[in-house]
Design an enzyme around this catalytic site. Structure first.
Site, PDB file in Angstrom:
ATOM      1  N   LYS A   1      46.875  17.519 -39.542  1.00  0.00           N
ATOM      2  CA  LYS A   1      48.268  17.829 -39.181  1.00  0.00           C
ATOM      3  C   LYS A   1      49.100  18.130 -40.428  1.00  0.00           C
ATOM      4  O   LYS A   1      50.299  18.347 -40.351  1.00  0.00           O
ATOM      5  CB  LYS A   1      48.909  16.621 -38.467  1.00  0.00           C
ATOM      6  CG  LYS A   1      48.414  16.383 -37.061  1.00  0.00           C
ATOM      7  CD  LYS A   1      49.260  15.331 -36.345  1.00  0.00           C
ATOM      8  CE  LYS A   1      48.914  13.929 -36.772  1.00  0.00           C
ATOM      9  NZ  LYS A   1      49.641  12.885 -36.023  1.00  0.00           N
TER      10      LYS A   1
ATOM     11  N   LYS B   1      49.633  15.875 -42.823  1.00  0.00           N
ATOM     12  CA  LYS B   1      50.386  14.654 -43.133  1.00  0.00           C
ATOM     13  C   LYS B   1      49.528  13.743 -43.992  1.00  0.00           C
ATOM     14  O   LYS B   1      48.318  13.663 -43.782  1.00  0.00           O
ATOM     15  CB  LYS B   1      50.652  13.912 -41.815  1.00  0.00           C
ATOM     16  CG  LYS B   1      52.103  13.754 -41.444  1.00  0.00           C
ATOM     17  CD  LYS B   1      52.218  12.919 -40.189  1.00  0.00           C
ATOM     18  CE  LYS B   1      53.663  12.662 -39.829  1.00  0.00           C
ATOM     19  NZ  LYS B   1      53.790  11.788 -38.669  1.00  0.00           N
TER      20      LYS B   1
HETATM   21  N1  CTP Z   1      60.346   7.203 -33.952  1.00  0.00           N
HETATM   22  C1  CTP Z   1      61.599   6.791 -33.464  1.00  0.00           C
HETATM   23  N2  CTP Z   1      62.652   6.637 -34.339  1.00  0.00           N
HETATM   24  C2  CTP Z   1      62.479   6.901 -35.655  1.00  0.00           C
HETATM   25  C3  CTP Z   1      61.223   7.310 -36.164  1.00  0.00           C
HETATM   26  C4  CTP Z   1      60.165   7.461 -35.268  1.00  0.00           C
HETATM   27  O1  CTP Z   1      61.760   6.549 -32.269  1.00  0.00           O
HETATM   28  N3  CTP Z   1      63.542   6.776 -36.457  1.00  0.00           N
HETATM   29  C5  CTP Z   1      59.244   7.390 -33.014  1.00  0.00           C
HETATM   30  C6  CTP Z   1      58.747   8.830 -32.948  1.00  0.00           C
HETATM   31  O2  CTP Z   1      59.581   9.597 -32.104  1.00  0.00           O
HETATM   32  C7  CTP Z   1      57.335   8.650 -32.404  1.00  0.00           C
HETATM   33  C8  CTP Z   1      56.916   7.280 -32.977  1.00  0.00           C
HETATM   34  O3  CTP Z   1      58.109   6.649 -33.458  1.00  0.00           O
HETATM   35  O4  CTP Z   1      57.381   8.580 -30.980  1.00  0.00           O
HETATM   36  C9  CTP Z   1      55.928   7.390 -34.116  1.00  0.00           C
HETATM   37  O5  CTP Z   1      56.461   8.331 -35.011  1.00  0.00           O
HETATM   38  P1  CTP Z   1      55.961   8.576 -36.491  1.00  0.00           P
HETATM   39  O6  CTP Z   1      55.785  10.033 -36.681  1.00  0.00           O
HETATM   40  O7  CTP Z   1      54.840   7.682 -36.846  1.00  0.00           O
HETATM   41  O8  CTP Z   1      57.265   8.045 -37.295  1.00  0.00           O
HETATM   42  P2  CTP Z   1      58.206   8.800 -38.297  1.00  0.00           P
HETATM   43  O9  CTP Z   1      59.023   7.766 -39.000  1.00  0.00           O
HETATM   44  O10 CTP Z   1      58.962   9.900 -37.592  1.00  0.00           O
HETATM   45  O11 CTP Z   1      57.137   9.404 -39.330  1.00  0.00           O
HETATM   46  P3  CTP Z   1      57.179  10.776 -40.154  1.00  0.00           P
HETATM   47  O12 CTP Z   1      58.468  10.810 -40.916  1.00  0.00           O
HETATM   48  O13 CTP Z   1      55.959  10.677 -41.060  1.00  0.00           O
HETATM   49  O14 CTP Z   1      57.062  11.881 -39.130  1.00  0.00           O
END
Ligand code: CTP
Length: 151
Positions: A44, A46
């Site tokens: 992805k 990441k």
């Molecule tokens: N999520 C959320 N609120 C946030 C961050 C994440 O509700 N502030 C939710 C995302 O919408 C997803 C889940 O947590 O359903 C897992 O998301 P993930 O991608 O692991 O978290 P992120 O913090 O968004 O990571 P990244 O910045 O690497 O995308």
């Protein structure tokens, strides 16, 4: 018994993750989470700080989570929904609309994301702090070298 299924990387477990998992668990009686493997993250584009084993163990230690399994590809969701007998597929609303096709198999729900926090932001913050500290150390070393030169 209503089962909710969700997916994510969950790197650097933070308050947005806790609130999401709490909210999703309250939609049913059992919450199962697909945690992205390191290889899938790489596919992805990441790169997580924590390896899969740590992210999965932390998720499993969260009281809102009943089961964790590996998410190794985009196309395993229908099989997972069937195996887990999931009634609801749920994700944060940054994914809104992206999984509507799954509504042929169960209810699809997107819940509001917590504002102003993400694994990406934490990674960037740590990186910026590290760079600042490195700059300060370089300046200190240069200062000592200047003093020695003047002796
Ligand atoms: N999520 C959320 N609120 C946030 C961050 C994440 O509700 N502030 C939710 C995302 O919408 C997803 C889940 O947590 O359903 C897992 O998301 P993930 O991608 O692991 O978290 P992120 O913090 O968004 O990571 P990244 O910045 O690497 O995308």
């Amino acid at each position: 018994m209503k089962t909710v299924i969700t997916y994510g990387t969950f790197d650097l477990f933070h308050i947005g993750h806790v609130r999401l998992l709490h909210r999703l668990r309250s939609l049913g009686d059992r919450l199962v989470v697909g945690c992205s493997t390191d290889d899938f993250n790489e596919a992805k584009g990441k790169k997580s700080v924590m390896p899969f084993e740590h992210r999965a163990e932390i998720l499993g230690a969260c009281r809102h989570v009943d089961k964790v399994f590996p998410e190794a590809s985009w196309d395993q969701k229908v099989e997972d929904i069937r195996r887990e007998r999931a009634d609801i597929f749920a994700m944060g609303d940054d994914w809104a609309g992206r999984f509507d096709d799954l509504s042929a198999h169960c209810e699809v729900v997107y819940v509001p994301r917590t504002k102003d926090v993400s694994s990406t932001e934490i990674r960037q913050l740590v990186h910026a702090l590290h760079q600042e500290r490195t700059r300060e150390l370089r300046q200190s070393v240069q200062h000592v070298l200047d003093l020695v030169e003047r002796l």
